[in-house]
Design an enzyme around this catalytic site. Structure first.
Site, PDB file in Angstrom:
ATOM      1  CD  GLU A 150      -1.413   3.503   8.116  1.00  0.00           C
ATOM      2  OE1 GLU A 150      -1.144   3.953   9.248  1.00  0.00           O
ATOM      3  OE2 GLU A 150      -1.571   4.225   7.121  1.00  0.00           O
ATOM      4  CE1 TYR A 180      -0.115   2.419  13.575  1.00  0.00           C
ATOM      5  CE2 TYR A 180      -2.094   3.379  12.628  1.00  0.00           C
ATOM      6  CZ  TYR A 180      -0.766   2.998  12.509  1.00  0.00           C
ATOM      7  OH  TYR A 180      -0.105   3.203  11.336  1.00  0.00           O
ATOM      8  CG  ASN A 211      -4.912   3.316   8.502  1.00  0.00           C
ATOM      9  OD1 ASN A 211      -5.053   2.311   7.784  1.00  0.00           O
ATOM     10  ND2 ASN A 211      -4.462   4.463   8.032  1.00  0.00           N
ATOM     11  NE  ARG A 227      -3.494   2.100   2.830  1.00  0.00           N
ATOM     12  CZ  ARG A 227      -3.246   2.931   3.835  1.00  0.00           C
ATOM     13  NH1 ARG A 227      -2.326   2.660   4.716  1.00  0.00           N
ATOM     14  NH2 ARG A 227      -3.940   4.044   3.958  1.00  0.00           N
ATOM     15  CG  HIS A 232      -0.809   9.045   3.340  1.00  0.00           C
ATOM     16  ND1 HIS A 232      -0.862   7.706   3.643  1.00  0.00           N
ATOM     17  CD2 HIS A 232      -0.449   9.668   4.473  1.00  0.00           C
ATOM     18  CE1 HIS A 232      -0.531   7.541   4.926  1.00  0.00           C
ATOM     19  NE2 HIS A 232      -0.288   8.721   5.446  1.00  0.00           N
ATOM     20  CG  ASN A 273      -3.931   7.235   5.079  1.00  0.00           C
ATOM     21  OD1 ASN A 273      -4.216   6.095   5.447  1.00  0.00           O
ATOM     22  ND2 ASN A 273      -3.219   8.059   5.831  1.00  0.00           N
ATOM     23  CD  GLU A 274      -4.443   7.423   9.534  1.00  0.00           C
ATOM     24  OE1 GLU A 274      -3.767   8.431   9.762  1.00  0.00           O
ATOM     25  OE2 GLU A 274      -4.235   6.350  10.113  1.00  0.00           O
TER      26      GLU A 274
END
Ligand SMILES: *[C@@H]1O[C@H](CO)[C@@H](O)[C@H](O)[C@H]1NC(C)=O
Ligand SMILES: *[C@@H]1O[C@H](CO)[C@@H](O)[C@H](O)[C@H]1NC(C)=O
Length: 422
Positions: A405, A334, A332, A101, A146, A191-192
């Protein structure tokens, strides 16, 4: 996660290479399961002004605000991936990953946005990278955005605060679909965006460094309003790109398209109704902010109640534009974290969860939610990931979910060594 993305990338790869060390074998996963590594353009490419790439928001931010990134670092050279991508592909191949990715640098493809030409040297770089990956049997999983935009977007539109950027993004996405879509089968628009807009416009820690008290003292910004305006423009940019892909490319190219959101999993700190509601609200301000409009055409009720007029409204045409759903959702993931209500009890709200009137904490009655990690505020909580995946899959119509992620925290110190060596 600007600082951490490169790290997770390599760690995921290591997880794939040495699953037996974790008591888990690769054959316990379904056939076709993607084991990947993940990166972002600005964090790894370097070559910041090479081959006609223009300056982007991070180049300007790091050069004009020394200390914007810890130790005054910048991405001018970074991992020098632009020159050393063949070695990087070889490393991934040796680790045994079957997907990679990465994100495309907008300012490499369209240095001046849609008013300038397509930079053929930029296209050629990603052509070479994709060819090297496919040659090793590694599936490209491509992010269009991103966190980076050509600096000219900032000067022309105030980047994501101006509606004009939607057409720019749509055009940029189109150039990428046309150039790479015959080989790229997994696209994500953003992304995010949920994390980026908070760091850029609420806390002021990412370019363009906007915030207002009590969240911080930036030169400009409005922490109560701008994150939501930026998010609105990102959602509509996303929708335009998805529509275009579905209408003009998907049938002949046979790929899929989705979006990736950052997703902490929030647990109520106590059984008080207020904290249970706070956990709900934090989740709503985290993922439903972006995924509810995409799936249900509007922002979640919890956000409307808290933000009222600061949360933009979708016009009927905009709702229609968003009716083309994504093929998959990336999260993602975490950490899990406790949520404490800040409406019934006072707390420090100058945080990522502040606008939701939630305080996130890793500790309950002196016990941490999970093993602490090298990243402050992040804990190793496997059940949190399970809950997060289930929640997203169930709330959003059984849509496939990719964990795009995460980090195998035990290996963070090991990665630091690798990073230092390079
Ligand atoms: C960069 O742009 C200039 C001017 O258009 C062009 O002459 C040159 O060939 C370009 N460089 C590359 C590496 O494509
Ligand atoms: C909340 O209530 C449940 C069910 O009674 C209990 O199992 C749990 O331990 C309680 N949690 C806290 C934080 O008090």
């Amino acid at each position: 996660m600007a600082a951490a993305t490169g790290i997770c990338a390599v760690l995921l790869a290591i997880l794939a290479a040495a699953p037996s060390a974790r008591g888990l074998g690769r054959d316990e996963f379904p056939p076709g399961f993607l084991f990947g590594a993940a990166t972002s353009a600005y964090q790894i490419e370097g070559a910041y002004l090479e081959d006609n790439k223009s300056l982007n928001n991070w180049d300007v931010f790091t050069h004009t605000r020394p200390g914007g990134i810890r130790d005054g670092r910048n991405g001018d050279v970074a991992d020098d991936h632009y020159h050393r991508y063949m070695e990087d592909v070889e490393i991934m191949h040796n680790l045994g990953v079957n997907s990679y990715r990465f994100s495309i640098s907008w300012s490499r493809i369209l240095p001046r946005g849609r008013l300038g030409g397509v930079n053929s040297a930029g296209i050629a770089f990603y052509d070479r990278l994709i060819a090297a990956l496919l040659q090793k049997g590694i599936e490209p999983f491509v992010t269009l955005n991103h966190f980076d935009v050509p600096h000219e977007m900032e000067t022309r539109y105030g980047s994501w605060l101006g509606a004009g950027i939607r057409e720019e993004f749509d055009y940029y996405a189109d150039v990428c679909f046309r150039a790479f879509g015959d080989r790229v089968k997994y696209w994500t628009t953003f992304n995010e965006p949920n994390l980026f807009t908070k760091f850029a416009y609420l806390l002021g820690e990412y370019p363009p460094n906007h915030c207002s008290p009590p969240f911080g003292a930036c030169n400009s910004g409005n922490s109560r309003r701008e994150p939501y305006v930026a998010a609105h423009n990102i959602l509509l940019s996303h929708a335009a790109a998805v529509n275009n892909y579905k209408k003009n490319y998907q049938a002949k190219q046979g790929g899929s398209i989705g979006i990736v959101v950052a997703m902490k999993w929030y647990e109520p700190l106590t059984n008080r109704t207020e904290d249970i509601r706070a956990a709900r609200r934090a989740l709503s301000f985290e993922v439903e902010w972006f995924l509810d409009p995409i799936f249900f055409g509007d922002y979640p009720r919890e956000m409307r109640e808290m933000l009222s007029a600061n949360l933009p409204k979708f016009t009927p045409e905009e709702k229609k534009l968003m009716q083309n759903k994504v093929d998959f959702i990336g999260i993602n993931q975490y950490t899990a974290i406790y949520a404490r209500d800040c409406i019934s009890l006072p707390c420090n709200i100058m945080t990522y969860e502040g606008n939701a009137m939630v305080l996130a904490t890793g500790e309950r009655d002196g016990v941490l939610i999970g093993k602490p990690t090298a990243f402050k505020g992040y804990y190793d909580v496997p059940q949190g990931m399970e809950q997060a995946v289930k929640y997203v899959n169930e709330r959003y119509e059984n849509t496939p979910v990719y964990v795009t992620e995460n980090v195998l925290y035990d290996l963070v110190p090991f990665f630091r060594v690798l990073a230092t060596e390079r």
